[in-house]
Structures are given as C-alpha cells and as structure tokens.
Design an enzyme around this catalytic site. Structure first.
Site, mmCIF file in Angstrom:
data_model
loop_
_atom_site.group_PDB
_atom_site.id
_atom_site.type_symbol
_atom_site.label_atom_id
_atom_site.label_comp_id
_atom_site.label_asym_id
_atom_site.label_seq_id
_atom_site.Cartn_x
_atom_site.Cartn_y
_atom_site.Cartn_z
ATOM 1 C CE1 TYR A 1 -0.256 11.610 -2.932
ATOM 2 C CE2 TYR A 1 -1.428 12.730 -4.717
ATOM 3 C CZ TYR A 1 -0.291 12.081 -4.237
ATOM 4 O OH TYR A 1 0.786 11.913 -5.063
ATOM 5 C CD GLU B 1 3.402 12.725 -1.142
ATOM 6 O OE1 GLU B 1 4.086 12.352 -2.099
ATOM 7 O OE2 GLU B 1 3.418 13.895 -0.709
ATOM 8 C CG ASP C 1 11.275 -12.128 -0.954
ATOM 9 O OD1 ASP C 1 10.066 -12.052 -0.668
ATOM 10 O OD2 ASP C 1 11.727 -11.824 -2.074
ATOM 11 C CB THR D 1 2.936 -10.396 -1.581
ATOM 12 O OG1 THR D 1 2.837 -11.815 -1.398
ATOM 13 C CG2 THR D 1 4.123 -10.072 -2.450
ATOM 14 C CE LYS E 1 3.620 -14.275 -4.428
ATOM 15 N NZ LYS E 1 3.699 -12.804 -4.438
ATOM 16 N NE ARG F 1 -2.801 -9.590 -8.353
ATOM 17 C CZ ARG F 1 -1.957 -10.603 -8.264
ATOM 18 N NH1 ARG F 1 -0.732 -10.381 -7.811
ATOM 19 N NH2 ARG F 1 -2.298 -11.825 -8.613
#
Length: 409
Positions: A59, A61, A205, A231, A234, A240
């Site tokens: 974890y 954060e 984008d 992203t 692709k 991903r």
C-alpha cells in the site's frame, strides 16, 4: 505463450483449479485467434513478471518521499524509476504514472484544469471521440459543457475550420484533441494555435498513438499540449493503466488531481510494470516494431479496400483502421459477430455522418507476434471471405488457427 509456466504451475492449479482452467482457456483463445482490437496488445514476460511481483502487496498512498504508509522505501524507488523513464522517453518535464486507466488520466486532467460547468471543445462522439469527451453517460458529459467538433463529410478528416469557428464562438476553457477511432495523425500545432487564440488549455488524449510516439512512428503531442493523457497498454505494450505528461508548472496540480482528488493508493505492481514497458520502449527494437505496426496497418487498409470494404479517410497513418462493411451486405455489429465466429477478433464503431456502425481494427498485437505485410493481405482475405459468405466461417476459422499458430504470441 508468455503466461504458460505461471498458469500451468502447481500453485494455482492446486489452490483454484476452476480459475486455472479459465485462464488456460483464455491463453488458448489468444493463441488460436487473431487479436485485431486496436486497443489490445501482448505484453512481454518481463511486464507480466512485474505485475505478479511482491509490490502487489504494498500500500503506497501518496508520492515518493511523502507516503501515508510505512515501508515504501523500495516502492518509492520503483515509482521514481517509472517517472524518470517516462520523462526521458517522451521528452516531458513531468510524468504522473499513478493513473489507473486512460479514463482516470483524463478525469485527473479535467480536475487539474477545469471546474464543473466549464465549456470544453472536443471531437464529437459520432466522429470518434471517447466517452470522456462529453458522453452524457460519463462524468465528462455530466460535469462539463462539451461542444463537439466533427470531420469533413467527404474526406473524413477533422474539420479544422469548424474547430476554429467553434473555439471563437464558444470560448472553451479547454480544447481536447484525440480520438479512439480516427486513423490519421492529429495536427497538434494547429490545435495549439487555436487554443492560444482563445486562451484555452490544450489537452491531448493520446491513449492510442502514444506507443507510436515512443517509437518515433507518430508526431508527439508533448511540445504542444498543456497536458497529455495516455494509456500504457495498446501500442506501448505495457500493463493496463494510465499516464499523464505535462510541464513543470502544472505538475503539482496534476499530481494532486490524481491523488488525493480522484484516486487512493497507487497500484505499485502496475507502476513497476510501467517502468519495464518504458524501458523496453526506449530501445531500437521497439522503434522498429512501431514502424512495422504502421506499415502493417497501411497494408491491411489497402487490402480491405481491395476486398470491397470502404476504409474511412482512405487509409491510415497509425495502427488503427475504421471501415464500413456495408458494400459486402452487412452492418458493423453483424460483421463483428460473423468475424468473431471465424476467429477474427475486432470492434465495431460509429461511422462519421452515418447512422451505421463500422469496424475498428488495429495491427499492434499481430505485429508483436511477428506478422508483416504479407500476413495482412491474408487477414484481409479472411475478413472478406467471412463477410461475403457466412457459411464459410468454420473454414476460415481453421485458416486463422493455422496462421495464428505460425506466429505464437
């Protein structure tokens, strides 16, 4: 297949044989059909290894040096490595690698630059705009006043005159350039000029072309856009996930828009896998790959036209092709189902200036498998045969299986 050993190992089969069988089934599906979905690719064994690494347990954060949890020393180094590799790869002053997806990256970009109710100019959804470009079913369409520009009815190219006119009359706070179904290069310099004229932010984008940008096979939006959203899968061939690139002056705003405004803990195993992908994309071999992706797409587009499909814009500059199968007697949704039965996996999409659906396909995955122009001509022939004669699906399926088997992913 890269996941063979992991899936056939004793641990998963002992613990959960039902799921192990499902994953092996997916392995077989990918290996025996042709993956022509423009947004999909095959990651490397190294990327998969990072995804299954001990960082999946951590974890973290916050950001390196300012976490909300202890024990992040190694996680910090891994994230800094991913950030530095992304900055070097794309020539950006700042990179945020925590975004969970492309949509998450766009949400954060809007959060950093806009307020609810602001006007945004973006490519309309019927012309290839993404859900985050103003769909009423998406946060973008509910929170902001989107104005859609379109494409020329004859050429299928973005209507630059309309973009400029709408920008001057509507005075948007931001202009978005980018698409999920536009096969040509975006003129980022033009969009920068218009944004400057009306005092708007420019958001690129680049979810689809960013992998081509990394390999030098497509122009980069980084010198022109205030914020670039992308992203990491692709064409880029990573895990991903999402990524945001921007200048130093917007770095803090972008980071705070990702965490804590729109996301919680970073997925450190995915960030590690992104670092691996950025490292792979910086190689000469990856540059050669991206140029072959484009060469394959152009060959496939030409071969599809020869089979009787109408290829929008007359071709492609990228990995992506959109085509109308109507001349062969089927609409896009019917065509997609018929092709799936023949082992040819692709999407359907809206066609500009028509109440019809077309086909959207790409060459990233089959190029990763090692296919070249000759195979693209064969694939187009499979598509044409399956669409002209529904009864031929089993026969085409066997030919597809043979071709896929000759180029294992």
């Amino acid at each position: 297949m890269t996941v063979t050993h992991a899936l056939e190992g004793d641990v998963l089969r002992r613990q959960d044989p039902e799921l192990a069988d499902l994953l092996l089934g997916e392995r077989e599906r990918q290996a025996s059909t042709l993956q022509l979905i423009a947004a999909e690719n095959f990651t490397s064994p190294a990327v998969l290894a990072a995804l299954g690494s001990p960082l999946a347990n951590k974890y973290a954060e916050g950001y390196p040096g300012a976490r909300h949890h202890g024990g992040c020393e190694i996680a910090d180094v891994a994230e800094r490595l991913a950030v530095e590799r992304a900055k070097a790869l794309f020539g950006a002053e700042h990179a945020n690698v925590q975004a969970h997806s492309g949509s998450s990256a766009v949400l954060a970009a809007y959060a950093a630059l806009l307020r609810p109710g602001d006007t945004v100019l973006a490519l309309g959804l019927p012309y290839g705009g993404h859900l985050t470009h103003g769909s009423p079913a998406n946060f973008s369409g509910r929170w902001f006043d989107f104005v859609g520009y379109g494409v020329d009815a004859e050429s299928g190219l973005i209507d630059h005159d309309q973009v400029r006119t709408l920008a001057r009359t509507r005075r948007p706070k931001a202009i978005v350039c980018g698409s999920i179904a536009y096969p040509r290069h975006i003129d980022y310099a033009f969009f920068r000029e218009v944004a400057d004229e009306v005092g708007a932010y420019l958001i690129a984008d680049a979810a689809h072309p960013i992998g081509l940008v990394a390999g030098g096979a497509a122009p980069s939006p980084v010198p022109y856009a205030d914020v670039v959203c992308a992203t990491t899968h692709k064409v880029l061939r990573g895990p991903r996930g999402g990524m945001i690139l921007c200048g130093a002056e917007l770095a803090e705003r972008v980071d705070r828009a990702v965490f804590p405004f729109t996301q919680g803990g970073a997925q450190m195993h995915t960030i590690a896998a992104k670092a691996v992908a950025f490292g792979e994309a910086a190689t000469e071999a990856f540059a050669v790959y991206t140029h072959q992706v484009v060469a394959n797409a152009r060959a496939l587009a030409a071969a599809l036209a020869a089979e009787g499909l109408v290829v929008t814009t007359g071709g492609t500059d990228t990995h992506l092709i959109t085509a109308d199968p109507a001349p062969l007697g089927v609409d896009g949704r019917t065509a997609r189902g018929r092709l799936a039965a023949a082992g040819l996996v692709m999407d359907c999409c809206a066609l500009p200036h028509a109440d019809l659906r077309g086909l959207r396909l790409g060459t990233a995955a089959v190029t990763t498998q090692g296919m070249r122009e000759a195979e693209m001509i064969r694939i187009a022939a499979f598509i044409g045969q399956a669409l002209r004669d529904e009864a031929s699906a089993p026969r085409v399926r066997e030919q597809v299986r043979d071709l896929a088997g000759a180029f294992p992913p």
